[in-house]
Design a protein around this motif. Structure first.
Motif, PDB file in Angstrom:
ATOM      1  N   ARG A  73     -77.040  74.868  -2.802  1.00  0.00           N
ATOM      2  CA  ARG A  73     -78.365  74.985  -3.392  1.00  0.00           C
ATOM      3  C   ARG A  73     -78.257  75.923  -4.589  1.00  0.00           C
ATOM      4  N   VAL A  74     -78.486  75.366  -5.767  1.00  0.00           N
ATOM      5  CA  VAL A  74     -78.413  76.129  -7.007  1.00  0.00           C
ATOM      6  C   VAL A  74     -79.760  75.985  -7.705  1.00  0.00           C
ATOM      7  N   GLY A  75     -80.370  77.112  -8.025  1.00  0.00           N
ATOM      8  CA  GLY A  75     -81.714  77.031  -8.578  1.00  0.00           C
ATOM      9  C   GLY A  75     -82.669  76.538  -7.512  1.00  0.00           C
ATOM     10  N   GLU A  93     -76.488  82.708 -11.727  1.00  0.00           N
ATOM     11  CA  GLU A  93     -77.348  81.656 -11.180  1.00  0.00           C
ATOM     12  C   GLU A  93     -77.470  81.839  -9.663  1.00  0.00           C
ATOM     13  N   PRO A  94     -78.679  82.093  -9.139  1.00  0.00           N
ATOM     14  CA  PRO A  94     -78.830  82.252  -7.685  1.00  0.00           C
ATOM     15  C   PRO A  94     -78.344  80.999  -6.958  1.00  0.00           C
ATOM     16  N   HIS A  95     -77.646  81.189  -5.836  1.00  0.00           N
ATOM     17  CA  HIS A  95     -77.103  80.016  -5.155  1.00  0.00           C
ATOM     18  C   HIS A  95     -76.761  80.325  -3.702  1.00  0.00           C
ATOM     19  N   ILE A  96     -76.662  79.241  -2.938  1.00  0.00           N
ATOM     20  CA  ILE A  96     -76.140  79.240  -1.577  1.00  0.00           C
ATOM     21  C   ILE A  96     -75.226  78.031  -1.470  1.00  0.00           C
ATOM     22  N   TYR A  97     -74.074  78.191  -0.833  1.00  0.00           N
ATOM     23  CA  TYR A  97     -73.271  77.004  -0.531  1.00  0.00           C
ATOM     24  C   TYR A  97     -72.645  77.153   0.846  1.00  0.00           C
ATOM     25  N   SER A  98     -72.334  75.983   1.443  1.00  0.00           N
ATOM     26  CA  SER A  98     -71.847  76.001   2.818  1.00  0.00           C
ATOM     27  C   SER A  98     -71.040  74.746   3.106  1.00  0.00           C
ATOM     28  N   ALA A  99     -70.058  74.898   3.972  1.00  0.00           N
ATOM     29  CA  ALA A  99     -69.327  73.739   4.485  1.00  0.00           C
ATOM     30  C   ALA A  99     -70.186  73.007   5.508  1.00  0.00           C
ATOM     31  N   SER A 100     -69.974  71.703   5.646  1.00  0.00           N
ATOM     32  CA  SER A 100     -70.642  70.923   6.685  1.00  0.00           C
ATOM     33  C   SER A 100     -70.160  71.394   8.060  1.00  0.00           C
ATOM     34  N   LEU A 101     -71.051  71.419   9.029  1.00  0.00           N
ATOM     35  CA  LEU A 101     -70.660  71.807  10.380  1.00  0.00           C
ATOM     36  C   LEU A 101     -69.834  70.721  11.053  1.00  0.00           C
ATOM     37  N   ASP A 102     -70.179  69.461  10.797  1.00  0.00           N
ATOM     38  CA  ASP A 102     -69.493  68.342  11.457  1.00  0.00           C
ATOM     39  C   ASP A 102     -68.178  67.975  10.787  1.00  0.00           C
ATOM     40  N   ASP A 103     -68.135  68.127   9.465  1.00  0.00           N
ATOM     41  CA  ASP A 103     -66.940  67.726   8.711  1.00  0.00           C
ATOM     42  C   ASP A 103     -66.707  68.756   7.609  1.00  0.00           C
ATOM     43  N   PRO A 104     -66.224  69.958   7.969  1.00  0.00           N
ATOM     44  CA  PRO A 104     -66.127  71.048   6.995  1.00  0.00           C
ATOM     45  C   PRO A 104     -65.169  70.741   5.854  1.00  0.00           C
ATOM     46  N   TRP A 105     -65.559  71.210   4.695  1.00  0.00           N
ATOM     47  CA  TRP A 105     -64.772  70.898   3.507  1.00  0.00           C
ATOM     48  C   TRP A 105     -63.456  71.650   3.438  1.00  0.00           C
ATOM     49  N   SER A 106     -62.539  71.068   2.672  1.00  0.00           N
ATOM     50  CA  SER A 106     -61.310  71.743   2.252  1.00  0.00           C
ATOM     51  C   SER A 106     -61.420  71.878   0.739  1.00  0.00           C
ATOM     52  N   ILE A 107     -61.338  73.109   0.246  1.00  0.00           N
ATOM     53  CA  ILE A 107     -61.656  73.348  -1.167  1.00  0.00           C
ATOM     54  C   ILE A 107     -60.629  74.239  -1.854  1.00  0.00           C
ATOM     55  N   LYS A 125     -75.428  69.197 -18.016  1.00  0.00           N
ATOM     56  CA  LYS A 125     -76.814  68.852 -18.302  1.00  0.00           C
ATOM     57  C   LYS A 125     -77.731  69.724 -17.447  1.00  0.00           C
ATOM     58  N   PRO A 126     -79.005  69.872 -17.817  1.00  0.00           N
ATOM     59  CA  PRO A 126     -79.926  70.675 -17.011  1.00  0.00           C
ATOM     60  C   PRO A 126     -79.940  70.231 -15.551  1.00  0.00           C
ATOM     61  N   GLN A 127     -79.835  71.179 -14.647  1.00  0.00           N
ATOM     62  CA  GLN A 127     -79.854  70.944 -13.201  1.00  0.00           C
ATOM     63  C   GLN A 127     -78.622  70.187 -12.702  1.00  0.00           C
ATOM     64  N   GLN A 128     -77.609  70.037 -13.535  1.00  0.00           N
ATOM     65  CA  GLN A 128     -76.370  69.375 -13.103  1.00  0.00           C
ATOM     66  C   GLN A 128     -75.334  70.440 -12.777  1.00  0.00           C
ATOM     67  N   TYR A 129     -74.950  70.500 -11.518  1.00  0.00           N
ATOM     68  CA  TYR A 129     -73.962  71.488 -11.097  1.00  0.00           C
ATOM     69  C   TYR A 129     -72.782  70.843 -10.365  1.00  0.00           C
ATOM     70  N   VAL A 130     -72.897  69.558 -10.043  1.00  0.00           N
ATOM     71  CA  VAL A 130     -71.827  68.843  -9.348  1.00  0.00           C
ATOM     72  C   VAL A 130     -71.309  67.726 -10.249  1.00  0.00           C
ATOM     73  N   ILE A 131     -69.990  67.684 -10.416  1.00  0.00           N
ATOM     74  CA  ILE A 131     -69.359  66.668 -11.262  1.00  0.00           C
ATOM     75  C   ILE A 131     -68.441  65.806 -10.405  1.00  0.00           C
ATOM     76  N   PRO A 132     -68.659  64.490 -10.360  1.00  0.00           N
ATOM     77  CA  PRO A 132     -67.707  63.620  -9.669  1.00  0.00           C
ATOM     78  C   PRO A 132     -66.432  63.492 -10.499  1.00  0.00           C
ATOM     79  N   VAL A 133     -65.304  63.645  -9.859  1.00  0.00           N
ATOM     80  CA  VAL A 133     -64.023  63.622 -10.572  1.00  0.00           C
ATOM     81  C   VAL A 133     -63.357  62.261 -10.380  1.00  0.00           C
ATOM     82  N   HIS A 134     -62.952  61.654 -11.479  1.00  0.00           N
ATOM     83  CA  HIS A 134     -62.296  60.342 -11.447  1.00  0.00           C
ATOM     84  C   HIS A 134     -60.962  60.455 -10.706  1.00  0.00           C
ATOM     85  N   PRO A 135     -60.580  59.394  -9.954  1.00  0.00           N
ATOM     86  CA  PRO A 135     -59.318  59.444  -9.200  1.00  0.00           C
ATOM     87  C   PRO A 135     -58.093  59.830 -10.030  1.00  0.00           C
ATOM     88  N   LYS A 136     -58.059  59.436 -11.292  1.00  0.00           N
ATOM     89  CA  LYS A 136     -56.868  59.745 -12.104  1.00  0.00           C
ATOM     90  C   LYS A 136     -56.713  61.245 -12.355  1.00  0.00           C
TER      91      LYS A 136
END
Length: 249
Positions: A73-75, A93-107, A125-136
């Motif tokens: 959660r950002v903003g 930027e105020p924020h909270i982040y967390s791993a999933s309880l059922d399938d925790p992330w590896s980061i 872009k405004p309100q854009q904080y997550v970028i999908p990364v292309h497989p390559k």
């Protein structure tokens, strides 16, 4: 229901925190002052990983998810984090982040700052904080992180810092400029200048210094002054005095 929250300490993790006294000695090095890491690491299957920073962090944050899930959660928006996505949080930027309880992330992750660091977050872009990364781009990003881990030890040296500074720039380059899934944005007003203007409006009846304004944006005084003048047509303090006069009228 009680839920465990853990900031770090995961089995198999890699975690380096650059001592702040060492950073203060080397951050003005010609090869470091533009952009450098302050913390970096790898958290595999980070169950219960959770961070809450209501005032943001003094550095910019990048988290790259390779497996599992999480959220941030950002903003005022909540974002889902999935494998192959990068979370970028600008400094302050105020924020909270967390791993999933059922399938925790590896980061893989790092915190970074420097005079040009904001240029990367400015691509969002405004309100854009997550970028999908292309497989390559995914494997080169992971390999670049691993190169950095292989170089670091708990006994920090200037050569290690320079190598890692150049290394994290490669990670950012893959995510922002060699990633077909992302189109850089060029906002009319840089986020740092926008923050400075908000700071001025909030302190119209006070006498903040130029250094305080620059600190609020996360930039050095010289670079903040240059950036503000380029976009607003006047030095910060001159603009602030003019703004105070307008409000007084």
């Amino acid at each position: 229901m009680f839920r465990m929250h853990i900031p770090d300490g995961f089995e198999g993790q890699v975690h380096f925190v650059v001592p702040r006294h060492f950073l203060s000695q080397v951050e003005n090095h010609p090869l470091l002052h533009a952009l450098f890491p302050t913390d970096i690491g790898w958290y595999p299957q980070a169950r219960y990983h959770y961070r809450d920073r209501p005032n943001g962090a003094p550095e910019n944050i990048l988290i790259y998810c390779v497996a599992g899930k999480g959220w941030a959660r950002v903003g005022d928006r909540t974002h889902k984090i999935r494998p192959g996505s990068a979370l970028i949080i600008p400094s302050g930027e105020p924020h909270i982040y967390s791993a999933s309880l059922d399938d925790p992330w590896s980061i893989h992750w790092f915190h970074f700052r420097g005079e040009t660091a904001y240029q990367f977050t400015q691509q969002l872009k405004p309100q854009q904080y997550v970028i999908p990364v292309h497989p390559k781009a995914r494997q080169p990003i992971v390999e670049t992180f691993e190169e950095c881990y292989d170089t670091l030890t708990d006994d920090f040296h200037i050569r290690q810092m320079i190598f890692c500074a150049l290394t994290i720039q490669r990670v950012l380059a893959w995510i922002f400029f060699a990633n077909p899934n992302f189109e850089p944005d060029e906002p009319a007003l840089p986020r740092a200048v926008d923050r400075a203007l908000a700071f001025m409006r909030d302190h119209l009846y006070e006498r903040p210094s130029l250094a305080e304004m620059a600190q609020h944006t996360g930039l050095s005084v010289s670079y903040f002054s240059y950036l503000f003048r380029e976009h607003m047509g006047a030095p910060p303090m001159d603009y602030f005095i003019k703004l105070k006069m307008q409000y007084a009228c």
